[in-house]
Scaffold this active site. Structure first.
Site, mmCIF file in Angstrom:
data_model
loop_
_atom_site.group_PDB
_atom_site.id
_atom_site.type_symbol
_atom_site.label_atom_id
_atom_site.label_comp_id
_atom_site.label_asym_id
_atom_site.label_seq_id
_atom_site.Cartn_x
_atom_site.Cartn_y
_atom_site.Cartn_z
ATOM 1 N N GLU A 143 102.374 74.990 -48.971
ATOM 2 C CA GLU A 143 103.032 74.763 -49.916
ATOM 3 C C GLU A 143 103.720 74.903 -50.873
ATOM 4 O O GLU A 143 104.273 75.965 -50.107
ATOM 5 C CB GLU A 143 101.774 74.924 -51.035
ATOM 6 C CG GLU A 143 100.132 73.968 -50.816
ATOM 7 C CD GLU A 143 99.546 74.408 -51.663
ATOM 8 O OE1 GLU A 143 98.980 72.846 -52.085
ATOM 9 O OE2 GLU A 143 98.591 75.319 -51.688
ATOM 10 N N SER A 194 108.903 66.562 -42.431
ATOM 11 C CA SER A 194 108.798 65.287 -43.003
ATOM 12 C C SER A 194 109.642 64.266 -43.943
ATOM 13 O O SER A 194 108.693 63.323 -43.629
ATOM 14 C CB SER A 194 107.260 66.110 -44.650
ATOM 15 O OG SER A 194 108.050 66.434 -45.208
ATOM 16 N N ASP A 226 98.341 74.488 -55.668
ATOM 17 C CA ASP A 226 96.913 74.375 -55.967
ATOM 18 C C ASP A 226 95.977 74.080 -54.611
ATOM 19 O O ASP A 226 94.949 73.769 -54.811
ATOM 20 C CB ASP A 226 96.939 72.637 -56.584
ATOM 21 C CG ASP A 226 97.141 71.760 -55.943
ATOM 22 O OD1 ASP A 226 96.876 70.757 -55.475
ATOM 23 O OD2 ASP A 226 99.100 71.439 -55.191
ATOM 24 N N SER A 267 107.267 60.214 -57.128
ATOM 25 C CA SER A 267 108.357 60.935 -57.447
ATOM 26 C C SER A 267 109.470 60.543 -56.784
ATOM 27 O O SER A 267 110.625 60.755 -56.521
ATOM 28 C CB SER A 267 108.711 62.506 -57.632
ATOM 29 O OG SER A 267 108.209 63.166 -55.445
ATOM 30 N N LYS A 294 106.394 58.965 -44.976
ATOM 31 C CA LYS A 294 105.432 58.231 -46.243
ATOM 32 C C LYS A 294 104.978 56.684 -45.612
ATOM 33 O O LYS A 294 104.445 55.807 -45.961
ATOM 34 C CB LYS A 294 106.028 58.137 -47.824
ATOM 35 C CG LYS A 294 105.821 59.420 -48.313
ATOM 36 C CD LYS A 294 104.430 59.469 -48.470
ATOM 37 C CE LYS A 294 104.222 60.798 -49.244
ATOM 38 N NZ LYS A 294 102.992 61.176 -50.545
ATOM 39 N N GLY A 340 103.006 75.695 -56.254
ATOM 40 C CA GLY A 340 102.053 74.628 -56.863
ATOM 41 C C GLY A 340 101.570 74.978 -55.121
ATOM 42 O O GLY A 340 101.128 74.206 -54.635
#
Length: 345
Positions: free
Chosen positions: A230, A330, A236, A104, A79, A234
């Site tokens: 995923e 990650s 989506d 989060s 990130k 979750g």
């Protein structure tokens, strides 16, 4: 999880210099040229993280596996790349006023650290139940935290309201062209070091990392099959790509806190719909097994979200035997007490 398909390698549908917009103006979408610019922009601040291998994991999977270890990135996760790129592009007036972000944990830390390095005030909207290690790091980097309840409040609404009230620039965690371009530098480095790959497994929450990876893959390894992974609770993104629209779900109940997103963004959906990655899911139990394997075999501490790609690879049952496979780890931001509890459960 079923075995991975053995279809012909895709071309992602992504030209190196642009993407079909699927309802968005083409100029709103980042390109590989933006990834290249981001790499230069963040070079003075971001680590070029290592690509590691394990003979034992190669034997277990039947593949030649290359791990891009973003757990060794500044702030402990990929990130930082996107946050640093986005903040570095702010105007002097925007830098003076400051930024607001919602996260989060990993984007929170990344924005707080990048803001401190660049002299930008940062307000971070974080859930009450954010991991303590991530909250503490965000505060240590100088971020001002505004807490909220992720089950009853909308972090995006809170972020937009703070931006409007205080004149702040909103830096969302994934649906932002500069953030996506910055995240794409991780895969760029992997392909530069490892060469072209047959497949690449990438953690998938809001889609920023996978979208940036798609841009780099299209330019540097166009035959590489992309797998976004995923948590099972979750999915989506999988639903969205199947239905051709952004599907919104309730907050997922999973230990992969970095992937407890409720929907893709407009930019990430457009890019992923064009890139057409295969989306896989893994259980929390699979994530714990992957964490234990990385710790035991490679001596790597990775958070549950960071293990999504490796957990999926471990379940392929030899479908990638003999192939060159990348895995992006990650992040590594996990409380050590929580880490020990999960591995001991």
């Amino acid at each position: 999880m079923r075995d991975l398909p053995t279809h012909e390698p895709p071309t992602h549908g992504l030209p190196a210099h642009g993407l079909p917009a699927h309802g968005l103006p083409a100029h709103d979408l980042p390109t590989y040229e933006d990834v290249l610019a981001a790499a230069e922009r963040i070079a003075p601040h971001a680590h070029r993280t290592p690509v590691l291998r394990s003979r034992l994991i190669d034997e277990q999977t039947g593949a030649r596996v290359l791990f891009k270890c973003e757990n060794f990135q500044r702030a402990g996760a990929f990130k930082f790349r996107g946050a640093c790129n986005a903040l570095a592009r702010l105007s002097p007036a925007q830098r003076r006023a400051g930024v607001v972000a919602y996260s989060s944990g990993n984007h929170a830390q990344a924005v707080a650290l990048a803001a401190g390095l660049l002299g930008v005030p940062a307000t971070i909207v974080m859930p009450h139940d954010a991991p303590a290690v991530k909250r503490a790091a965000t505060e240590a980097y100088g971020g001002r935290i505004v807490a909220y309840d992720r089950d009853t409040e909308d972090r995006e609404e809170i972020g937009r309201a703070l931006a409007a009230e205080r004149g702040l620039t909103l830096i969302p965690p994934y649906d932002h062209a500069d953030v996506i371009a910055g995240q794409g530098t991780a895969a760029k480095e992997l392909f530069e070091e490892a060469g072209e790959l047959d497949a690449l497994f990438v953690p998938l929450g809001g889609g920023g990392l996978l979208s940036g990876t798609a841009l780099s893959a299209a330019a540097l390894s166009p035959g590489c099959r992309l797998y976004g992974v995923e948590p099972e609770a979750g999915d989506d993104a999988r639903q969205s790509l199947r239905e051709g629209r952004i599907v919104r779900i309730g907050t997922p109940r999973t230990i992969a806190d970095g992937a407890r997103t409720r929907h893709l963004g407009a930019l990430t959906f457009a890019i992923l719909r064009s890139a057409a990655p295969e989306v896989l899911t893994v259980t929390d139990a699979g994530l714990v097994e992957a964490m234990a394997a990385l710790a035991g075999v490679m001596k790597i501490v990775a958070e549950p979200t960071g293990c999504l790609g490796f957990a999926a690879l471990r379940r392929t049952a030899g479908s990638l035997r003999g192939q060159r496979v990348g895995v992006i780890v990650s992040g590594g931001n996990v409380d050590l007490g929580r880490f020990a509890t999960l591995l001991g459960s």
